[in-house]
Design an enzyme around this catalytic site. Structure first.
Site, short mmCIF file in Angstrom:
data_model
loop_
_atom_site.label_atom_id
_atom_site.label_comp_id
_atom_site.label_asym_id
_atom_site.label_seq_id
_atom_site.Cartn_x
_atom_site.Cartn_y
_atom_site.Cartn_z
N GLY A 209 -39.39 17.75 -2.61
CA GLY A 209 -39.95 18.31 -3.84
C GLY A 209 -39.65 19.78 -4.03
N CYS B 286 -39.43 -8.55 -23.44
CA CYS B 286 -38.09 -8.22 -23.93
C CYS B 286 -37.62 -9.33 -24.87
CB CYS B 286 -37.13 -8.10 -22.74
SG CYS B 286 -35.39 -8.07 -23.22
N CYS C 47 -34.53 -11.26 -22.81
CA CYS C 47 -34.71 -12.00 -21.55
C CYS C 47 -36.16 -12.32 -21.25
CB CYS C 47 -34.11 -11.21 -20.39
SG CYS C 47 -35.13 -9.78 -19.92
N CYS D 156 -34.89 -4.73 -23.04
CA CYS D 156 -34.88 -3.96 -21.78
C CYS D 156 -33.94 -2.80 -21.86
CB CYS D 156 -34.37 -4.84 -20.63
SG CYS D 156 -35.50 -6.10 -20.10
N CYS E 142 -31.45 -6.83 -17.57
CA CYS E 142 -31.59 -7.80 -18.67
C CYS E 142 -30.51 -8.86 -18.60
CB CYS E 142 -31.51 -7.04 -20.00
SG CYS E 142 -32.26 -7.89 -21.40
#
Lengths: 283, 227, 256
Positions: free
Chosen positions: A29, A238, A241, A263, A269
């Site tokens: 970080g 979606c 899909c 997606c 997808c």
């Protein structure tokens, strides 16, 4: 000169970048300054991510590039072609097959595994920048763990909108120490950052910073006790899909305002459709 | 309770040709608990000056001024602050008015500074203001617009809010009518009865004769002043 | 009793010129010290040296910390000093803009110090901020407004609320009423008086305005050309000034 050095950058530059990466992995970080090179694309087009990828790629790697989740946008295509030309590495659109994935603004839906590297493109690495413009101040705040200002930002959101309105680039705390900007990924993706099996590297070319999350790092999204973090979820599946657990893009399909939710992760997808899942808008 | 030994004061006015003015020379006297001593003398003799020296408002150039155990002349500022809060009360001739502070709060303030709860402090303030005939409708107003007599009565109420063991009163009955004069003299007698040592300046002879046990002529100590 | 703050021999030079020279005093809990002087007297230099904004060339500033007893803040590490600045110390600037975040709402400004020391409950933070706005006489409905929409006096009161919300023990003030209208000054001074008394604050107030010290300060230091020329009880220094410069200062004030 017609031959490029492997992955465009000279070896000394790669060593410099790898040292920065190692430092970043050692201090999860923490933003490590590095001497960002001039790349054959302008700032704002992923030069940080490209430099990190160039430094970590080996001839055996399989390289995938996504931009907002898609393999086929202009930028993804260009960067993939760049590395094909300068490194000669194999490229792929399959998340599972890739060993190095460079991404802009999304984390793939498929769970990543040990041995994979995810490289993020970062515009502004400093999470405190919008509230404290002085670099000298923000560096002190990080070194002294003075993060009150970060919560002021969230406080302001709640007071103005009734909830924390930050929907992307949602700040996180890493290993209980550094506050980090995870790059402009939607907050939907934040839960994936923590405890990931893959190595995550973040490169900001214009701002000249690299930071990193080694595998299985604790990453917590900032919030208030009475306004806990919630990864937003779309309330429909979606259209192509029928996936209910992926981040969706909204597509306008005609001039009458017709829309479709698909997606954002194109590989995810397509794989689902190939496996037989069909959404209501599928052909 | 109050002891002065060989106290002298000089003013040096640096910006007026360094003029040196000796105002008080070699004053000594004592005031016991329960006593009220009057400072007398012609105008300009130094009565108010001496009172201010005892309060620590003016610096003393020589001698010793003891209130209880503390010598004001040598004391550190914070000890004097503490003394003024707990032990030594001072009713000056003029009320120094802080604009916007209501009368009730002006009177209650010495008690609040001692840590007394707001309700109790205000209760005592109300009692005193009533005794001194300040009408209730004025209690929430700042004394800035009050008459001289009303301001003086607020000043007195503030001065008597806390039971100080030592008190300095500079013309407490000035600007007061007979009824209020009576109230103030009663307050002084009550203070004496509980053992306070009091030094007062009274132009009003009758008042002086009533409450004071002794007189000290300050003119005796003023250089250049006829005794 | 241990002084809350013990200033010992603070000296700051600017080349050959003395910003302030060898200033020493002790401040006890609940005391308010006024420092007066004209422009160039060194009072602001002294204040900034004490508050840790300017490194002095010599001297110590010993503060009686809650956890470690008396510590010289000049030699403290920066993280410790910054922590002190967020908890036990407060600094009220002459210009509210220097002490506020102008792009953050009033509530956010007041809540920042709370969040900086770990407060993580939005509702509690907002309640405390609103409470403090009330104590400095800013209407609660302004809690989400930015200070850019406030008048000068309101901004200054907001700065005070922002500083006092964590209950500091020592407040440094640099010309707190400077630049404000007279009526606004009066209101601010009343507020400060009340807060100092109710919270048992100690304060060091730098000002060129004698009326401010008369009202707020127990003790007074008069500075000229970097040196303290006179010190004592406020009423004594103002009513019976001994030093030539103090006499000049006091006699120069117009009586209204």
């Amino acid at each position: 000169m017609t031959e490029y050095n492997f992955a465009y950058l000279d070896e000394q530059t790669k060593r410099m970048i790898r040292r920065a990466i190692l430092k970043g992995l050692a201090i999860p970080g923490y933003q490590v300054p590095f001497a960002s090179r001039e790349m054959p694309m302008p700032y704002g087009w992923g030069t940080g991510g490209v430099q990190v990828s160039a430094a970590v790629l080996t001839p055996q790697d399989r390289f995938k590039v996504i931009d907002q989740g898609a393999d086929d946008t202009t930028n993804a295509v260009s960067i993939r072609a760049f590395f094909q030309r300068t490194a000669g590495v194999a490229t792929t659109t399959s998340t599972g097959d890739a060993t190095v994935i460079q991404t802009r603004h999304r984390i793939p839906e498929d769970t990543l595994s040990e041995g994979q590297i995810l490289v993020y493109q970062v515009p502004i690495p400093e999470p405190l920048r919008f509230l404290e413009p002085r670099e000298s101040e923000t560096r002190k705040m990080h070194s002294l763990q003075e993060y009150g200002l970060m919560h002021v930002k969230l406080y302001e959101d709640i007071s103005r909108h009734g909830h924390i309105a930050t929907s992307y680039a949602y700040p996180v705390k890493v290993e209980g120490r550094y506050v980090m900007d995870p790059s402009p990924i939607p907050k939907f993706d934040n839960p994936k950052l923590g405890d990931m099996a893959a190595i995550q590297l973040f490169g900001a070319g214009r701002e000249q910073r690299i930071y990193a999350l080694p595998p299985y790092t604790q990453v917590v999204s900032l919030d208030f006790e009475d306004h806990p973090f919630e990864a937003s979820k779309a309330d429909h599946p979606c259209g192509m899909c029928a996936a209910t657990d992926s981040y969706l893009d909204e597509l306008i399909v005609d001039d009458a305002g017709g829309r479709m939710f698909v997606c954002s992760d194109t590989d995810y997808c397509e794989a689902r459709q190939a496996a037989g899942h069909k959404g209501k808008d599928a052909a | 309770m109050i002891n002065l030994n060989n106290v002298s004061k000089t003013f040096t006015l640096h910006n007026q040709g360094s003029a040196v003015i000796e105002v008080i020379n070699d004053v000594s006297f004592a005031v016991e608990p329960g006593e009220c001593v009057a400072l007398t003398g012609a105008s300009g003799a130094g009565k108010s000056t001496l009172m201010r020296m005892i309060y620590g408002n003016y610096l003393t150039q020589a001698g010793e001024i003891r209130i209880g155990d503390l010598d004001i002349v040598q004391a550190k500022p914070r000890d004097i602050i503490k003394l003024r809060r707990d032990v030594l009360g001072y009713v000056s001739q003029f009320l120094r008015v802080v604009p916007r502070v209501p009368t009730l709060d002006v009177v209650a303030e010495p008690l609040r500074a001692l840590g007394v709860a707001a309700d109790d402090a205000q209760g005592r303030a109300k009692a005193l203001l009533t005794q001194l005939n300040i009408p209730q409708r004025l209690w929430s107003l700042s004394p800035t617009t009050f008459s001289g007599g009303e301001q003086q009565r607020v000043n007195i109420a503030r001065g008597f809010a806390h039971s100080y063991p030592a008190m300095l009163l500079d013309e407490p009955t000035a600007s007061l009518d007979a009824a209020n004069r009576e109230v103030v003299l009663n307050l002084i007698e009550e203070a004496k009865a509980r053992g306070a040592a009091i030094i007062g300046i009274f132009h009003d002879e009758a008042a002086r004769d009533r409450v004071c046990d002794r007189e000290i002529d300050v003119g005796r100590f003023t250089p250049g002043m006829a005794a | 009793m241990t002084p809350l703050l013990s200033v010992q021999g603070i000296t700051k030079r600017y080349g050959m010129h003395f910003g302030c020279a060898d200033v020493s005093f002790d401040l006890y809990p609940g005391e308010v010290m006024g420092i007066v002087g004209e422009s160039g007297s060194g009072k602001s230099t002294l204040l900034n040296c004490m508050a840790g904004h300017l490194p002095p060339d010599a001297g110590r500033v010993v503060f009686d910390t809650r956890t470690d007893g008396p510590r010289d803040t000049i030699t403290m590490s920066e993280p410790e000093r910054r922590m002190l600045g967020r908890t036990d110390w407060a600094f009220v600037h002459q210009h509210a803009r220097d002490g506020l975040r102008m792009g953050v709402s009033a509530g956010g400004n007041v809540g920042e110090r709370l969040m900086a020391v770990g407060e993580r409950h939005y509702g509690n933070i907002r309640d405390k901020a609103t409470d403090w706005l009330g104590r400095v006489e800013i209407d609660a409905s302004r809690v989400d407004d930015r200070p850019t929409t406030f008048s000068g006096g309101m901004q200054q009161r907001l700065q005070i609320a922002r500083n006092l919300v964590t209950g500091p023990r020592l407040v440094f003030m640099d010309e707190p009423t400077g630049g404000l209208d007279v009526s606004v000054q009066a209101r601010l001074l009343d507020l400060l008086r009340g807060l100092v008394r109710d919270m048992g604050l100690s304060a060091i107030i730098v000002t060129h305005d004698l009326a401010v010290v008369r009202l707020l300060a127990d003790r007074l230091m008069v500075m000229k050309s970097g040196r303290v020329v006179e010190a004592g009880l406020t009423d004594q220094v103002l009513d019976d000034p001994q030093h030539a410069y103090s006499q000049l200062l006091v006699s120069s004030v117009l009586q209204v």
